[in-house]
Structures are given as structure tokens and as C-alpha cells.
Design an enzyme around this catalytic site. Structure first.
Site, short mmCIF file in Angstrom:
data_model
loop_
_atom_site.label_atom_id
_atom_site.label_comp_id
_atom_site.label_asym_id
_atom_site.label_seq_id
_atom_site.Cartn_x
_atom_site.Cartn_y
_atom_site.Cartn_z
N LYS A 122 4.81 -10.13 -4.74
CA LYS A 122 3.85 -9.49 -3.83
C LYS A 122 2.46 -9.65 -4.43
O LYS A 122 2.33 -9.77 -5.65
CB LYS A 122 4.17 -7.99 -3.70
CG LYS A 122 3.56 -7.34 -2.48
CD LYS A 122 4.47 -7.46 -1.29
CE LYS A 122 3.81 -6.97 -0.02
NZ LYS A 122 4.81 -6.90 1.08
N ASP A 162 0.69 -9.01 5.02
CA ASP A 162 1.09 -7.61 4.88
C ASP A 162 -0.10 -6.82 5.43
O ASP A 162 -0.88 -7.38 6.23
CB ASP A 162 1.40 -7.26 3.41
CG ASP A 162 2.13 -5.93 3.25
OD1 ASP A 162 3.34 -5.89 3.44
OD2 ASP A 162 1.47 -4.90 2.97
P1 NDP Z 1 -1.32 -4.06 9.57
O1 NDP Z 1 -2.48 -4.25 8.71
O2 NDP Z 1 -1.10 -4.98 10.72
O3 NDP Z 1 -1.29 -2.57 10.16
C1 NDP Z 1 -1.28 -1.48 9.30
C2 NDP Z 1 -1.33 -0.22 10.14
O4 NDP Z 1 -1.12 0.91 9.30
C3 NDP Z 1 -2.68 0.02 10.80
O5 NDP Z 1 -2.47 0.73 11.97
C4 NDP Z 1 -3.40 0.84 9.75
O6 NDP Z 1 -4.45 1.62 10.29
C5 NDP Z 1 -2.29 1.72 9.25
N1 NDP Z 1 -2.54 2.09 7.84
C6 NDP Z 1 -2.70 1.25 6.80
N2 NDP Z 1 -2.93 1.92 5.67
C7 NDP Z 1 -2.91 3.21 6.02
C8 NDP Z 1 -3.10 4.40 5.29
N3 NDP Z 1 -3.33 4.39 3.96
N4 NDP Z 1 -3.00 5.56 5.99
C9 NDP Z 1 -2.76 5.57 7.32
N5 NDP Z 1 -2.59 4.47 8.05
C10 NDP Z 1 -2.66 3.31 7.41
O7 NDP Z 1 -0.05 -4.07 8.60
P2 NDP Z 1 1.49 -4.31 8.93
O8 NDP Z 1 1.82 -3.78 10.27
O9 NDP Z 1 1.80 -5.71 8.60
O10 NDP Z 1 2.17 -3.42 7.81
C11 NDP Z 1 2.58 -2.07 8.03
C12 NDP Z 1 3.65 -1.71 7.03
O11 NDP Z 1 4.79 -2.57 7.22
C13 NDP Z 1 3.28 -1.86 5.56
O12 NDP Z 1 3.97 -0.88 4.80
C14 NDP Z 1 3.84 -3.24 5.19
O13 NDP Z 1 4.09 -3.37 3.81
C15 NDP Z 1 5.13 -3.22 6.00
N6 NDP Z 1 5.73 -4.51 6.27
C16 NDP Z 1 5.04 -5.52 6.87
C17 NDP Z 1 5.67 -6.72 7.15
C18 NDP Z 1 4.98 -7.82 7.88
O14 NDP Z 1 5.64 -8.83 8.17
N7 NDP Z 1 3.72 -7.70 8.23
C19 NDP Z 1 7.06 -6.97 6.76
C20 NDP Z 1 7.72 -5.81 6.21
C21 NDP Z 1 7.06 -4.64 5.97
P3 NDP Z 1 -5.97 1.10 10.22
O15 NDP Z 1 -6.09 0.09 11.33
O16 NDP Z 1 -6.78 2.31 10.43
O17 NDP Z 1 -6.18 0.49 8.87
O1 2IT Z 2 6.98 -6.55 3.08
C1 2IT Z 2 7.33 -7.65 3.56
O2 2IT Z 2 8.51 -7.98 3.64
C2 2IT Z 2 6.28 -8.54 4.07
N1 2IT Z 2 5.12 -8.17 4.04
C3 2IT Z 2 6.64 -9.91 4.59
C4 2IT Z 2 6.79 -10.88 3.45
C5 2IT Z 2 6.99 -12.31 3.85
O3 2IT Z 2 7.02 -13.12 2.91
O4 2IT Z 2 7.10 -12.65 5.03
#
Ligand code: NDP
Ligand code: 2IT
Length: 449
Positions: A122, A162
Site C-alpha cells: 500500500k 484508494d
Molecule cells: P474515495 O476517495 O472515492 O471516497 C472516499 C469517501 O469517503 C468520500 O466520500 C470521502 O469524503 C469520505 N472520507 C474519506 N476520508 C474520510 C474521513 N476521514 N472522514 C469521513 N469521511 C471520509 O475513496 P474510495 O471510495 O476508493 O475508498 C473508500 C474506502 O474504501 C477506503 O477505506 C478505501 O481504503 C476502501 N477501499 C477502496 C477500494 C477501491 O477500489 N477504491 C478497494 C477496497 C477498499 P470527502 O469527499 O469529504 O473526502
Molecule cells: O484496499 C484496496 O483493496 C484497494 N484500494 C484496491 C487495491 C488494488 O490494487 O486494486
């Protein structure tokens, strides 16, 4: 096991998030160690909690007004026993070494569950992309890659998105990597479909979460149909979790960002979700604006004086935390139990604190842990790597069918591992045990390295 944890605490006393992830993991894999002394004899746990490599670097960049900023970049290459390091990059002001290490640690076992050959890593930076122009984000990404490029490669380490890193950032990062290496390879996933990306990758994490939840419901004779769902976040994972809930006949009542949440009693339907996607992905605006178009919906801003999030107090059947770590504390979990939620499935990584997970278990709330439930994203990243290596691309249906099948297998693996090691129905134990056994066995096979 106590010794392993004591060493972790003593070595890096300030890394709270990493301690939390390691503690939760160690508590569940004890039955495996009791039956298989070889893991102890060859210090598999001691090696698992120490990253193979950690890279930290300076990221200087110039904003549109000519001011120079300096951020800190990270890549933690945690474990490569079963494949090249794989995992996302996070750009958020809260990023530090503890956060990246916890995410890398979780990623190792998540990737093992996907059935694909992927190690765990990561990275990211304490850069805040919010309110930055496209050119500022581009300059930041170029500076970040000007160091990262020497550590990654399609057979070494393959980053992805992420929080704060999606298609736009992956494009800028890929462009710089290609220029520096003079090679067009699948070194990043989440690429645009016309330049090596995979169909369904943007949807994969959210769709996968709901496929996993559906499998959990099937076991108790239920489906997503008519289920009332609370979702937090409004980014990539939250948006496609909502989309799949709707496609399977469920109802979405809430979504949020870091400023507050919206509650739409009539349900956020597909048309409203499309509007919300436009708002978040194109305008890069705040979720509050949803209520300008749909004034019947309620906007509730974050109240810094509250030690709980009222989003989790709405009556519902299912909850999908999809924003960030530790967003559901013990009080929130108590509220979820009180409003009658029967299933909590983690879209975000480690969104529930340990006390919340215990409360769910005590109250028979089904709990889908992140490393199993949100593995669909990295799984389709693995499929993107496969397509890149073949220089072919699969159709939407082909990728979606594979994703669905992978999520079904992950679910079954968790159920089987939990039952075999004496914790029937405990998805958290099942996920940790199955991931640990796969990676641990590969480490045993490969000797002390
Ligand atoms: P994005 O950046 O697309 O969206 C993040 C969302 O979470 C936004 O709505 C953001 O609000 C909110 N957010 C972020 N930080 C905070 C915080 N400290 N407090 C409150 N709200 C917060 O990210 P993802 O959707 O990609 O990721 C969301 C979660 O999913 C994370 O935990 C990530 O690790 C996990 N994840 C992502 C994957 C992927 O493929 N993208 C795969 C597996 C897990 P704001 O717009 O106000 O910042
Ligand atoms: O937390 C996760 O699994 C991700 N942000 C996606 C990682 C990836 O390599 O697609």
C-alpha cells in the site's frame, strides 16, 4: 502471540492503526497456530508483521500560484510470498506510516483470498487533493511518480487507487511512469479502458461488497430485495455499493462525505445516484448539494460535539460503511443494533472499531469483514493485470461474471475456514485464517527469507 504483539508495540509505539489491525488478526488465528507448530517454529507471524520493505520519500510540487509545497510519499511493500506487491495509493491529509502499514497488512490477506497470485502492499501521501486544480494534481502525481517509479513494475509492485486516487490520478501517474521507463506495461491498475484498463474495475469494489452481502443473506434464506440500506461515503466504493443494492432491489437511504450526510426517506434511486455521481466525480462538490436538487432530502452536517454519527441511527436492515477507517465506534454499533440492522458489510478498510465488531457478534448481527467483503476491487485489478499481460480485453459481462464468482468463492472460503477451526459463522475469523494459511504456507515453502 503475545510476544509478537509486544514486539510490534515496542518497535513502533505510535502506530495505532497498525496495532489495531495486527491485534484483530492475531486474536483470530490462534487456533491455526495451536494445530500447526511449524508456523511458530519458522517465525511466520514475526515475519508477517514486519514489512519486506518501506519506502518514504519527499514529494515537492508547485501550486498554480507558484508556491512550493512538500509532501511525504510512502510505499510499504508488505509481503510478496504469493505474488507481486499489490495494493492502492491513498492521497489524504491523514496519511502517515501507521495508516499505510495497517492498509498494507490487511491487503496481504485480502489479496490471498481473491484466489489470484497477488502479494500485498500500500502507498500514498499526506497530500490533500480537495480544492486543487487538475494541473496541481497532475504536478503532484508527476513528482510522486518521479521517485516511486524505481520501486514498482508489472512483476514487482502494482499500485492502484484508494481514497483520493481514482481514474484522473492513475492517468497522471501512468503517463509519468511510461515517460520515465519508456515502457507501456500494466504497472498500475484502474487505468482507462482505452489504454490498458479493465471494464468493471471502477464498479468492482462496490459491486463485490454487495455480492458478498448477498451470499451472507442467502445462507439465512434472504436476499437484498426490499432491504433498507445505510451507506456512508460517496466516493468510488459507496457509489457502486449503492448501484448494486439498487440493481438487486434494495433501497438506499443515506450517503455521506466528510462534511455530513444526506438522508433520503424516499430512497436514493438510480436517477438520483447518477446526479450524485456527477456532483462528486465531475463537479467534485460536497454532498450537501444533493438537497438543492432533491429538497425533500435531509442534510445533516458533521457535529464535532457528537461522539457518534447520527447516520447510523436510521432504521434499516443493512449497513455498508464505505468511507474510512474507524468510522463506526462502539456507540454507533449500539445504535445499529437498536435500529434493527441485521447485516454490516465493510466497504471501507477497517471501518469498525474492535468494540463495534464484538457488539455485532453479541447481538447476532451478520458481519462481513473488509478483507473479504471489499476484495472485489483488487480482484478485478488482478484481472486487469491478466488482460494486460495477454494484451486482450474481456467484455463487461465476462469481468462481472468472474467478479461474482470470486466473491462467491471468498464467501465460501470464509465459511469453511471458520467452521473448520471452530468458529462457525464468524466471517472475521474465517477471512483471517484462510488468508493466513495461504500466505503462511507459501512462506514455509520458500524458506526463511
Ligand atoms: P474515495 O476517495 O472515492 O471516497 C472516499 C469517501 O469517503 C468520500 O466520500 C470521502 O469524503 C469520505 N472520507 C474519506 N476520508 C474520510 C474521513 N476521514 N472522514 C469521513 N469521511 C471520509 O475513496 P474510495 O471510495 O476508493 O475508498 C473508500 C474506502 O474504501 C477506503 O477505506 C478505501 O481504503 C476502501 N477501499 C477502496 C477500494 C477501491 O477500489 N477504491 C478497494 C477496497 C477498499 P470527502 O469527499 O469529504 O473526502
Ligand atoms: O484496499 C484496496 O483493496 C484497494 N484500494 C484496491 C487495491 C488494488 O490494487 O486494486
Amino acid at each position: 502471540m503475545e510476544q509478537v504483539l509486544a514486539t510490534v508495540l515496542q518497535r513502533d509505539p505510535e502506530q495505532q492503526e497498525f496495532h489495531q489491525a495486527v491485534t484483530e488478526f492475531l486474536e483470530t488465528v490462534k487456533p491455526v497456530l495451536d494445530r500447526h507448530p511449524e508456523y511458530r517454529n519458522f517465525a511466520v507471524l514475526e515475519r508477517l508483521v514486519e514489512p519486506e520493505r518501506m519506502i518514504m520519500f519527499r514529494v515537492p510540487w508547485m501550486d498554480d500560484r507558484g508556491r512550493v509545497h512538500v509532501n511525504r510519499g510512502y510505499r510499504v511493500e508488505m509481503n510478496s510470498a504469493i505474488g507481486p506487491y499489490k495494493g492502492g495509493l491513498r492521497f489524504h491529509p491523514s496519511v502517515n506510516l501507521s495508516v499505510i502499514k495497517f492498509l498494507a497488512f490487511e491487503q496481504v490477506f485480502k489479496n490471498a483470498l481473491t484466489t489470484l497470485s497477488l502479494g500485498g502492499g500500500k502507498g500514498g501521501a499526506d497530500f490533500d487533493p480537495r480544492d486543487r486544480s487538475d494541473t496541481e494534481v497532475m504536478r503532484f502525481c508527476q513528482s510522486f511518480m518521479s521517485e516511486l517509479f524505481r520501486h514498482i513494475g508489472e512483476d514487482t509492485d502494482v499500485p492502484a487507487g484508494d481514497i483520493g486516487v481514482s481514474g484522473r490520478e492513475i492517468g497522471f501517474l501512468f503517463g509519468m511512469y511510461k515517460k520515465l521507463q519508456n515502457k507501456f506495461t500494466g504497472v498500475l491498475t484502474g487505468k482507462g479502458v482505452s489504454w490498458g484498463g479493465s471494464l468493471i474495475r471502477p464498479e468492482a469494489t462496490g459491486y463485490g461488497v454487495v455480492y458478498f452481502a448477498s451470499e451472507m443473506l442467502t445462507l439465512i434464506g434472504q436476499t437484498m430485495e426490499c432491504k433498507h440500506c445505510l451507506i456512508s461515503g460517496s466516493g468510488n466504493v459507496a457509489q457502486y455499493t449503492a448501484e448494486k443494492v439498487l440493481q438487486l432491489g434494495g433501497r438506499v437511504l443515506t450517503m455521506s462525505d466528510s462534511s455530513g450526510y444526506i438522508f433520503d426517506e424516499e430512497g436514493i434511486d438510480i436517477a438520483k445516484l447518477e446526479h450524485l455521481k456527477e456532483l462528486k466525480n465531475v463537479e467534485r462538490g460536497r454532498i450537501e448539494k444533493y438537497c438543492q436538487r432533491y429538497p425533500h432530502a435531509e442534510y445533516v452536517p458533521v457535529d464535532p460535539d457528537l461522539d457518534y454519527n447520527p447516520l447510523w441511527q436510521h432504521e434499516a436492515d443493512c449497513a455498508f460503511p464505505a468511507a474510512t477507517q474507524n468510522e463506526i465506534n462502539a456507540k454507533d454499533a449500539q445504535h445499529l443494533v437498536e435500529v434493527g440492522v441485521k447485516l454490516v458489510c465493510e466497504g471501507a478498510n477497517m471501518p469498525c472499531v474492535p468494540e463495534a465488531i464484538s457488539l455485532f457478534a453479541e447481538n447476532d448481527v451478520l458481519f462481513g469483514p473488509a478483507k473479504a467483503a471489499n476484495a472485489g476491487g483488487v480482484a478485478v485489478s488482478g484481472l486487469e493485470m491478466a488482460q494486460d499481460a495477454m494484451r486482450l480485453s474481456w467484455t463487461r459481462d465476462e469481468v462481472d461474471t468472474r467478479l461474482r464468482s470470486i466473491m462467491e468463492k471468498i464467501h465460501q472460503t470464509c465459511v469453511d475456514a471458520a467452521a473448520y477451526y471452530g468458529h462457525p459463522g464468524d466471517y472475521l475469523a474465517g477471512a483471517n485464517i484462510a488468508g493466513f494459511v495461504k500466505v503462511g504456507n507459501a512462506m514455509l515453502d520458500q524458506g526463511v527469507v
